[in-house]
Design a protein around this motif. Structure first.
Motif, PDB file in Angstrom:
ATOM      1  N   GLU A 398       0.879  -1.044   0.023  1.00 31.29           N
ATOM      2  CA  GLU A 398      -0.161  -0.055  -0.057  1.00 31.29           C
ATOM      3  C   GLU A 398       0.860   1.235   0.078  1.00 31.29           C
ATOM      4  O   GLU A 398       1.919   1.250   0.653  1.00 31.29           O
ATOM      5  CB  GLU A 398      -1.040   0.045   1.052  1.00 31.29           C
ATOM      6  CG  GLU A 398      -0.415   0.124   2.617  1.00 31.29           C
ATOM      7  CD  GLU A 398      -1.445   0.016   3.836  1.00 31.29           C
ATOM      8  OE1 GLU A 398      -1.485   0.991   4.238  1.00 31.29           O
ATOM      9  OE2 GLU A 398      -1.928  -1.122   3.994  1.00 31.29           O
ATOM     10  N   ARG A 424      -4.822   5.397   1.444  1.00 33.13           N
ATOM     11  CA  ARG A 424      -3.610   4.743   0.651  1.00 33.13           C
ATOM     12  C   ARG A 424      -4.526   4.309  -0.591  1.00 33.13           C
ATOM     13  O   ARG A 424      -5.636   4.104  -0.918  1.00 33.13           O
ATOM     14  CB  ARG A 424      -3.355   3.591   1.687  1.00 33.13           C
ATOM     15  CG  ARG A 424      -3.093   4.027   2.982  1.00 33.13           C
ATOM     16  CD  ARG A 424      -1.742   4.474   3.305  1.00 33.13           C
ATOM     17  NE  ARG A 424      -1.418   4.985   4.584  1.00 33.13           N
ATOM     18  CZ  ARG A 424      -1.411   4.214   5.708  1.00 33.13           C
ATOM     19  NH1 ARG A 424      -1.198   2.859   5.621  1.00 33.13           N
ATOM     20  NH2 ARG A 424      -1.110   4.814   6.966  1.00 33.13           N
ATOM     21  N   VAL A 426      -3.430   0.590  -3.523  1.00 30.93           N
ATOM     22  CA  VAL A 426      -2.787  -0.752  -3.900  1.00 30.93           C
ATOM     23  C   VAL A 426      -1.735  -0.458  -5.040  1.00 30.93           C
ATOM     24  O   VAL A 426      -2.411  -0.217  -6.038  1.00 30.93           O
ATOM     25  CB  VAL A 426      -3.660  -1.741  -3.576  1.00 30.93           C
ATOM     26  CG1 VAL A 426      -2.949  -3.003  -3.961  1.00 30.93           C
ATOM     27  CG2 VAL A 426      -4.374  -1.661  -2.114  1.00 30.93           C
ATOM     28  N   SER A 456      -6.162  -0.782   0.958  1.00 34.92           N
ATOM     29  CA  SER A 456      -4.988  -1.236   1.970  1.00 34.92           C
ATOM     30  C   SER A 456      -4.997  -2.712   2.032  1.00 34.92           C
ATOM     31  O   SER A 456      -5.813  -3.184   1.505  1.00 34.92           O
ATOM     32  CB  SER A 456      -5.245  -0.616   3.391  1.00 34.92           C
ATOM     33  OG  SER A 456      -3.995  -0.550   4.046  1.00 34.92           O
ATOM     34  N   PHE A 472      -7.827  -7.245  -0.848  1.00 31.09           N
ATOM     35  CA  PHE A 472      -7.280  -6.135  -0.186  1.00 31.09           C
ATOM     36  C   PHE A 472      -8.612  -5.513   0.707  1.00 31.09           C
ATOM     37  O   PHE A 472      -9.890  -5.801   0.529  1.00 31.09           O
ATOM     38  CB  PHE A 472      -6.980  -4.931  -1.372  1.00 31.09           C
ATOM     39  CG  PHE A 472      -8.328  -4.700  -2.346  1.00 31.09           C
ATOM     40  CD1 PHE A 472      -8.898  -3.597  -2.050  1.00 31.09           C
ATOM     41  CD2 PHE A 472      -8.358  -5.391  -3.232  1.00 31.09           C
ATOM     42  CE1 PHE A 472     -10.039  -3.111  -2.922  1.00 31.09           C
ATOM     43  CE2 PHE A 472      -9.448  -5.071  -4.282  1.00 31.09           C
ATOM     44  CZ  PHE A 472     -10.351  -3.997  -3.982  1.00 31.09           C
TER      45      PHE A 472
END
Length: 959
Positions: A398, A424, A426, A456, A472
């Motif tokens: 991330e 964040r 990925v 994340s 995720f």
């Protein structure tokens, strides 16, 4: 069995009455087997029916459903909240609403309005002829559950209803009397599956174990020799097919990594894999194609954190292999192994930011050179690794913003940082002969993405057929009745030019720091994840912790992914401090002689929140593990405490807080105290509670029997808003009762935000033994020293004060009452790197720091400023009697030119100097102090706006 529509209404009414039973984590009703495994996996189905997709205006979606040629085991509302409900006579009432959600990469305090879809999760069994009809006020949608493609949606009513196949869930938790967490799953070449997880009950943890074979799960098997404090169990089978459990456990005050096999008729010998006298954490386990087991973990050594490895081959465990060295901290390694006899290890490393690094290892050749994966000024962390059928390593992580954990606060002149919980994204790469290559970016266009503002914790898995899978987490934050944040987990697969549409893992709403696992069974991908049984009304609050399993068919290999050279996004990190490393070095080398003791300064923060604080769920604060990353790396603190509201509000979360404080007890680098925040509203006030020993009680709120105070509220009885986290209705002697409880448990209390209207106090209570310090400055809000002070509330701006304002709570008023309160600065939510509790102590140890806090040998600062304040031989925080005035001495080393040093006595500014140099001193004899009791303190003001405040010295002068 065929269920007619008429009979189904009776069952649906009982099931959906609904929603409440399912969302409370209660046992599913008729048709659901308490011991799962009776229905073959290929006949189970689960479907998410979303309504209101793409709507710009709210709408009523009242309705009912019918089923033919199949069974309905369970139904629950997805995102249902009052007044959404199911009627006793069958059907449901549900309306979408215009919600204020915290969306995208922007300011987490500025929500936008969205209509978020709601729906039903239906779970049942059947075949290709099974049909379900969903009739609503907006129209009808019919579908065949077993014919749905899990990687795309069935759309009805011009796309306003979407029907999505999701993995059919089986609850493996067993008893509801325990809290279950940290599931892991492993498979062997014989097709059997093994799962393990931890459970909590009665202030202790234990491990659990189950096997899947012949289409059935065994009963739960307790794991011997694994109890008390546990962390991240893992499971895999060796070359003989024997399952091995690997976990981290605290025994006799130290965390170590252990391994133990299941021998079919009993547990084998427990093997200690780690050799380090400090904590060994975060184990990761992988099985190679030849059955070799690889275990990597994070080892705290001296002042740094490293990656260690051991492997098991030919029936023997290897010697310890040190994967990393050097002066930087390495975090949370992951390992995956291929068919070529090698293992790939990935982790993240902190230098001035977090970067992802990997390394290859083979038992025959040892370690190869480190290979940088993602190196930039951004936060790149939480690596996952998988090795595909071509023995290529894939790495996911991330990515966050620049200056993670650096200067941030609403009143700071230098807010250059990224919040700990900031959004964040990925990223994924694969290692080829041409270097690191990137597949298509993750596709995030489905309706569940609306309202998500961060992605994340990627987890990669390469199945034996050649498919690359990834799970995720998505973060959802909303500002409806409460500031509410939670994470849900999704599954996707890489296919040629794209990732498939993410598939929801039902029941996965939880905190960010949960973990899960994937494994290959007989032609099926198996997933094992945690659930916190959260309700939509308050998704920051956990309910019953469960562990859920499911499987999906492994398709034929997808087309070869389209790759391009990986290029990190451009970054530009504004500079914050000219020489922070040198300033911290100066603080740590500074010494003063007080009596027979030599004191040093330790820097800390005693007021930080995480995902366990239910008012925000970690929105701006990040996860509980990220608290330790911040304190050890970004802020480089010497001590501190995570102080979530009521220690998270549950026994399990309180236990997790204590446990993690032991996990990161890093004596030469960082010393955690045990803490929590007790947030009773004005006039009692918010306080942070600290201890040095575990197993103390969390002191409850002593409240009036008034119905409006039965829920979290503000002083006027309204429900919590996003920026309000107080409990009203405290009885008159609540604080005195708190002091009584802390006297018994050995704790101390530190008031904060004393001058705010909702969280402050009128200083009606004080106890010198229990309450030695006050948080004079808070990075998330103001200086509460006195009105019109620097970074404080000024005349005419009271209404703009963050958290409100009431003058009675200013610290000067406490001192005027004769209270012996030293001072510190701390952060609270959001703010980072601008609030320091500076403690003069003889040793960097828990008890020594705690004792020094009690002596008030402390000062607060907004930067790495060194401050000494003496009166004769007496030091800041001291209280003494004398027959003549003592000489006052002040010594300061600033981080910028010092504009002014103010000496204040009894609310009067009695002396100042303006050196305009980085180092300065002051000597003064106060001849104007008459007989009686006086208090003196110093405020330092730098040219760049940074500040420091000494604790007072109390002098009683008799002539």
């Amino acid at each position: 069995m065929k269920i007619t529509a008429k009979l189904l209404w009776i069952g649906v009414a009982a099931l959906l009455a609904g929603v409440v039973l399912a969302q409370r984590g209660g046992r599913p009703l008729e048709g659901y087997e308490s011991e799962p495994g009776g229905t073959p996996e290929d006949r189970l189905w689960q479907v998410l029916v979303l309504m209101g997709v793409g709507d710009s205006h709210p709408a009523a979606w009242d309705g009912r459903l019918s089923i033919q040629a199949g069974e309905l085991f369970e139904a629950e509302g997805y995102r249902f909240e009052l007044p959404d409900r199911v009627l006793p006579q069958g059907g449901w009432r549900m309306s979408t609403t215009l919600e204020r959600v915290l969306f995208g990469q922007g300011d987490p305090r500025r929500p936008v309005e969205r209509v978020l879809p709601k729906g039903l999760l239906l779970r049942g069994a059947g075949g290709i002829s099974t049909r379900v009809s969903v009739e609503t006020r907006q129209g009808t949608c019919e579908f065949q559950p077993m014919a749905l493609d899990m990687e795309s949606a069935r759309r009805c009513l011009d796309g306003r209803i979407e029907v999505r196949r999701v993995p059919a869930v089986t609850d493996l938790s067993g008893t509801e009397l325990r809290q279950h967490d940290f599931p892991a799953i492993g498979g062997g070449s014989d097709g059997r599956l093994w799962v393990t997880w931890s459970s909590f009950h009665g202030q202790r943890e234990e491990l659990n174990f189950r096997r899947y074979e012949g289409g059935r799960w065994t009963r739960l098997i307790p794991v011997a020799r694994a109890a008390e404090d546990l962390w991240r169990p893992q499971v895999a089978t060796d070359e003989s097919g024997k399952p091995w459990l690997v976990w981290s456990q605290q025994i006799d005050g130290n965390w170590d990594v252990y391994a133990m096999p299941w021998e079919e008729t009993g547990w084998g010998e427990r093997v200690r894999l780690s050799e380090n006298p400090l904590p060994d954490l975060e184990p990761s386990l992988a099985r190679g194609g030849d059955g070799t087991l690889y275990v990597v973990w994070q080892a705290l050594e001296g002042r740094t954190s490293k990656v260690h490895l051991r492997y098991r081959k030919n029936g023997q465990w290897s010697e310890l292999v040190r994967v990393t060295g050097g002066a930087s901290n390495d975090w949370e390694p992951a390992v995956a192994a291929g068919s070529d006899g090698s293992a790939w290890i990935a982790w993240d490393r902190y230098t001035t930011s977090y970067d992802v690094v990997c390394r290859r290892f083979t038992p025959s050749r040892g370690l190869e050179e480190e290979i940088p994966v993602a190196v930039s000024k951004r936060m790149e962390a939480y690596a996952s690794v998988a090795v595909d059928t071509r023995n290529r390593p894939w790495v996911a992580w991330e990515t966050g913003g620049v200056n993670w954990g650096k200067d941030l606060g609403p009143l700071s002149a230098r807010s250059i940082g990224t919040a700990l919980g900031h959004a964040r994204s990925v990223e994924v790469v694969v290692r080829t002969q041409g270097g690191w290559m990137a597949p298509a970016a993750l596709s995030l266009t489905d309706p569940l993405e609306a309202g998500a503002n961060s992605h994340s914790r990627p987890l990669l898995f390469a199945d034996p057929l050649g498919n690359l899978w990834m799970t995720f987490k998505r973060r959802y934050s909303r500002q409806a009745r409460n500031g509410s944040t939670h994470w849900e987990t999704f599954l996707t697969r890489l296919t040629g030019e794209r990732w498939t549409e993410p598939v929801l893992l039902p029941g996965s709403g939880a905190r960010k720091s949960t973990r899960m696992g994937m494994a290959a069974g007989a032609e099926r991908l198996w997933l094992f994840w945690p659930s916190e049984s959260r309700r939509t009304e308050f998704m920051s609050r956990p309910r019953l912790h469960r562990v859920l399993a499911s499987s999906v068919p492994m398709p034929l290999p997808a087309p070869e992914p389209v790759l391009k050279a990986y290029l990190p996004a451009p970054d530009d990190a504004p500079e914050g401090h000219a020489d922070e490393t040198g300033d911290i070095r100066a603080i740590r080398s500074h010494r003063v002689k007080l009596g027979n003791e030599t004191l040093r300064i330790v820097r800390g923060d005693l007021h930080r929140h995480t995902e366990l604080s239910q008012d925000q769920g970690g929105l701006s604060d990040g996860s509980l593990p990220e608290f330790y990353r911040y304190m050890i790396d970004a802020a480089d603190m010497d001590f501190g405490a995570s102080t979530d509201h009521q220690a998270g509000g549950t026994d399990y979360w309180a236990f997790m807080t204590l446990k993690m404080a032991d996990m990161f007890h890093f004596p030469e680098r960082f010393v955690p105290l045990y803490g929590y925040e007790r947030n009773l509203a004005f006039p009692h006030g918010h306080r942070n509670i600290l201890h040095t020993r575990r197993n103390y009680p969390i002191v409850p709120f002593f409240q009036r029997p008034d119905p409006k105070f039965l829920l979290p509220d503000s002083p006027d009885g309204e429900l919590l808003t996003f920026n309000s986290a107080s409990f009203g209705g405290g009885i008159d002697n609540d604080t005195k009762l708190l002091y009584e409880e802390l006297h018994k448990s050995g704790g101390i209390s530190i008031p904060h935000t004393s001058g705010s209207s909702g969280m402050g106090t009128d200083w009606r209570d004080n106890n010198r033994e229990i309450e030695p310090l006050v948080e004079i400055y808070q990075g998330d809000r103001h200086n509460y020293e006195v009105k019109n002070a620097p970074r404080g509330v000024r005349d005419g701006e009271e209404a703009k004060a963050i958290g409100g304002f009431q003058e009675a709570g200013m610290v000067w008023n406490a001192w005027k009452k004769g209270y012996r309160l030293g001072v510190i600065a701390s952060s609270d939510h959001f703010s980072t790197h601008i609030s320091y509790a500076m403690i003069y102590t003889p040793r960097q140890e828990r008890q020594a720091i705690f004792d020094s806090i009690r002596k008030r040998h402390a000062y607060g600062a907004t930067d790495n400023i060194i401050l000494e304040f003496w009166m004769g031989n007496h030091f800041m925080g001291d209280d003494f009697r004398t027959t003549k005035p003592e000489e006052i001495r002040v010594k300061v080393r600033g981080t910028a030119p010092i504009e002014t040093i103010h000496l204040i006595r009894d609310t009067q500014y009695v002396h100042k100097v303006q050196p305009r140099t980085r180092e300065a001193s002051l000597e003064y004899l106060d001849a104007g102090a008459g007989p009686g009791e006086h208090w003196y303190y110093v405020r330092v003001e730098q040219s760049d706006g940074e500040l420091a405040w000494s604790s007072p010295i109390w002098m009683t002068l008799s002539r």
